[in-house]
Design a protein around this motif. Structure first.
Motif, short mmCIF file in Angstrom:
data_model
loop_
_atom_site.label_atom_id
_atom_site.label_comp_id
_atom_site.label_asym_id
_atom_site.label_seq_id
_atom_site.Cartn_x
_atom_site.Cartn_y
_atom_site.Cartn_z
N LYS A 29 16.15 11.35 -84.22
CA LYS A 29 15.66 9.98 -84.05
C LYS A 29 16.02 9.50 -82.66
CE LYS A 29 15.69 8.07 -88.67
NZ LYS A 29 16.16 7.01 -89.53
N SER A 30 15.23 8.60 -82.16
CA SER A 30 15.53 7.97 -80.89
C SER A 30 15.56 6.47 -81.10
CB SER A 30 14.47 8.32 -79.85
OG SER A 30 14.65 7.54 -78.69
N GLY A 31 16.56 5.82 -80.52
CA GLY A 31 16.63 4.37 -80.59
C GLY A 31 15.41 3.70 -79.98
N VAL A 32 14.71 4.41 -79.09
CA VAL A 32 13.51 3.87 -78.45
C VAL A 32 12.42 3.61 -79.50
CG1 VAL A 32 11.65 4.45 -76.83
CG2 VAL A 32 14.01 4.98 -76.26
N PHE A 33 12.41 4.41 -80.58
CA PHE A 33 11.36 4.30 -81.58
C PHE A 33 11.71 3.38 -82.75
CE2 PHE A 33 10.73 8.97 -80.28
CZ PHE A 33 9.91 8.63 -79.23
N VAL A 34 12.99 3.14 -82.97
CA VAL A 34 13.43 2.39 -84.14
C VAL A 34 12.81 1.00 -84.17
CG1 VAL A 34 15.44 1.37 -85.32
CG2 VAL A 34 15.57 3.69 -84.38
N GLY A 35 12.21 0.67 -85.30
CA GLY A 35 11.59 -0.63 -85.48
C GLY A 35 10.20 -0.76 -84.91
N ARG A 36 9.73 0.23 -84.19
CA ARG A 36 8.38 0.16 -83.62
C ARG A 36 7.33 0.49 -84.67
NH1 ARG A 36 8.24 -0.59 -78.00
NH2 ARG A 36 10.17 0.04 -76.94
N THR A 37 6.13 -0.02 -84.45
CA THR A 37 5.04 0.18 -85.40
C THR A 37 3.96 1.07 -84.78
OG1 THR A 37 3.97 -1.84 -84.63
CG2 THR A 37 5.42 -2.02 -86.54
N VAL A 38 3.36 1.88 -85.64
CA VAL A 38 2.33 2.84 -85.21
C VAL A 38 1.12 2.72 -86.13
CG1 VAL A 38 1.76 5.27 -84.83
CG2 VAL A 38 4.10 4.48 -84.47
N LEU A 39 -0.05 2.76 -85.52
CA LEU A 39 -1.29 2.94 -86.27
C LEU A 39 -1.75 4.37 -86.02
CD1 LEU A 39 -3.60 1.99 -88.03
CD2 LEU A 39 -4.72 1.09 -85.97
N LEU A 40 -1.80 5.15 -87.08
CA LEU A 40 -2.19 6.55 -87.02
C LEU A 40 -3.65 6.64 -87.45
CD1 LEU A 40 -1.46 9.54 -86.79
CD2 LEU A 40 -0.49 9.39 -89.09
N VAL A 41 -4.53 7.03 -86.51
CA VAL A 41 -5.97 7.07 -86.77
C VAL A 41 -6.39 8.54 -86.78
CG1 VAL A 41 -8.23 6.19 -86.11
CG2 VAL A 41 -6.16 4.90 -85.50
N GLU A 42 -6.67 9.05 -87.96
CA GLU A 42 -6.93 10.48 -88.15
C GLU A 42 -7.74 10.66 -89.43
OE1 GLU A 42 -7.34 14.25 -88.38
OE2 GLU A 42 -6.11 13.68 -86.66
N ASP A 43 -8.81 11.45 -89.35
CA ASP A 43 -9.66 11.62 -90.53
C ASP A 43 -9.15 12.66 -91.52
OD1 ASP A 43 -10.23 13.59 -88.63
OD2 ASP A 43 -12.34 13.74 -89.19
N GLU A 44 -8.36 13.60 -91.09
CA GLU A 44 -7.85 14.64 -91.98
C GLU A 44 -6.56 14.18 -92.65
OE1 GLU A 44 -9.15 17.62 -92.73
OE2 GLU A 44 -10.87 17.42 -91.38
N LYS A 45 -6.59 14.05 -93.98
CA LYS A 45 -5.43 13.56 -94.72
C LYS A 45 -4.19 14.41 -94.49
CE LYS A 45 -3.55 11.70 -98.86
NZ LYS A 45 -2.29 11.44 -98.24
N ILE A 46 -4.33 15.72 -94.50
CA ILE A 46 -3.18 16.58 -94.32
C ILE A 46 -2.53 16.37 -92.95
CG2 ILE A 46 -4.46 18.60 -93.50
CD1 ILE A 46 -2.46 20.27 -95.23
N THR A 47 -3.34 16.11 -91.95
CA THR A 47 -2.81 15.85 -90.61
C THR A 47 -2.12 14.49 -90.57
OG1 THR A 47 -4.57 17.22 -89.67
CG2 THR A 47 -3.37 15.79 -88.15
N ARG A 48 -2.72 13.49 -91.24
CA ARG A 48 -2.07 12.17 -91.33
C ARG A 48 -0.71 12.30 -92.01
NH1 ARG A 48 -7.06 10.16 -93.24
NH2 ARG A 48 -6.12 9.77 -95.29
N ASP A 49 -0.66 13.05 -93.10
CA ASP A 49 0.61 13.23 -93.81
C ASP A 49 1.65 13.89 -92.92
OD1 ASP A 49 -0.56 12.13 -96.07
OD2 ASP A 49 -0.83 14.06 -97.10
N MET A 50 1.24 14.92 -92.20
CA MET A 50 2.15 15.64 -91.30
C MET A 50 2.66 14.71 -90.21
SD MET A 50 2.02 17.29 -87.97
CE MET A 50 0.29 17.29 -87.69
N LEU A 51 1.75 13.99 -89.58
CA LEU A 51 2.15 13.11 -88.48
C LEU A 51 2.99 11.93 -88.97
CD1 LEU A 51 -1.12 13.21 -86.39
CD2 LEU A 51 1.12 14.11 -85.70
N ARG A 52 2.65 11.38 -90.13
CA ARG A 52 3.45 10.30 -90.70
C ARG A 52 4.90 10.76 -90.89
NH1 ARG A 52 3.83 5.84 -93.71
NH2 ARG A 52 1.63 5.35 -93.85
N GLY A 53 5.07 11.93 -91.49
CA GLY A 53 6.41 12.47 -91.69
C GLY A 53 7.16 12.65 -90.39
#
Length: 162
Positions: A29-53
């Motif tokens: 983890k990086s403190g730079v990312f903590v609390g930040r929000t991301v919108l993940l725009v991806e049509d492939e569910k498996i890729t969304r799941d991987m990137l979310r994790g």
């Protein structure tokens, strides 16, 4: 699938294409990312799941998802994000068109903060036209899939100045 004992298939599904496991062990983890929000725009569910994790493992506070550019615009109606991680090749609205609509200075739909949201394209398309379009849209990054977790972490650290 990155570090979670599942598979990421470059050709779209677990039953077809060449699959491989990508390890995210040792990714911190990086403190730079903590609390930040991301919108993940991806049509492939498996890729969304991987990137979310992966994004959660890096410490991002909230990761919302959209399956294409039009769904992403709807998410932006009600939310602000620190980062948009976006595929290019999607239907019905691709990532380039989504970014154009968001960046459009005459767009009364979104405030200035939203139109300046950091965008990193993460795509299988290395086509010159897409790369040039991304440059013209002043996105903060353009990465090819499959993603190496450590390279993505380093790119996102640079995006946030960490």
């Amino acid at each position: 699938l990155i570090g979670f004992g599942r598979y990421f298939c470059e050709r779209g599904s677990l039953t077809s294409g060449w699959c491989r496991v990508m390890s995210a062990q040792g990714l911190k983890k990086s403190g730079v990312f903590v609390g930040r929000t991301v919108l993940l725009v991806e049509d492939e569910k498996i890729t969304r799941d991987m990137l979310r994790g992966l994004l959660e493992q890096l410490g991002f506070g909230r990761v919302d998802e959209a399956a294409d550019g039009s769904a992403a615009l709807k998410k932006l109606d009600d939310n602000r994000y620190d980062l948009i991680l976006c595929d290019i090749m999607m239907e019905p609205m691709d990532g380039i068109e989504f970014a154009r609509m968001l960046r459009n200075s005459g767009n009364l739909r979104f405030d200035t903060h939203k139109t300046r949201t950091k965008i990193v394209f993460l795509t299988a398309s290395g086509e010159k036209a897409n790369i040039q379009a991304a440059r013209g849209l002043k996105v903060q990054g353009y990465m090819l899939k499959p993603v190496d977790p450590k390279v993505l972490r380093e790119k996102l650290l640079k995006v946030f100045g960490g």
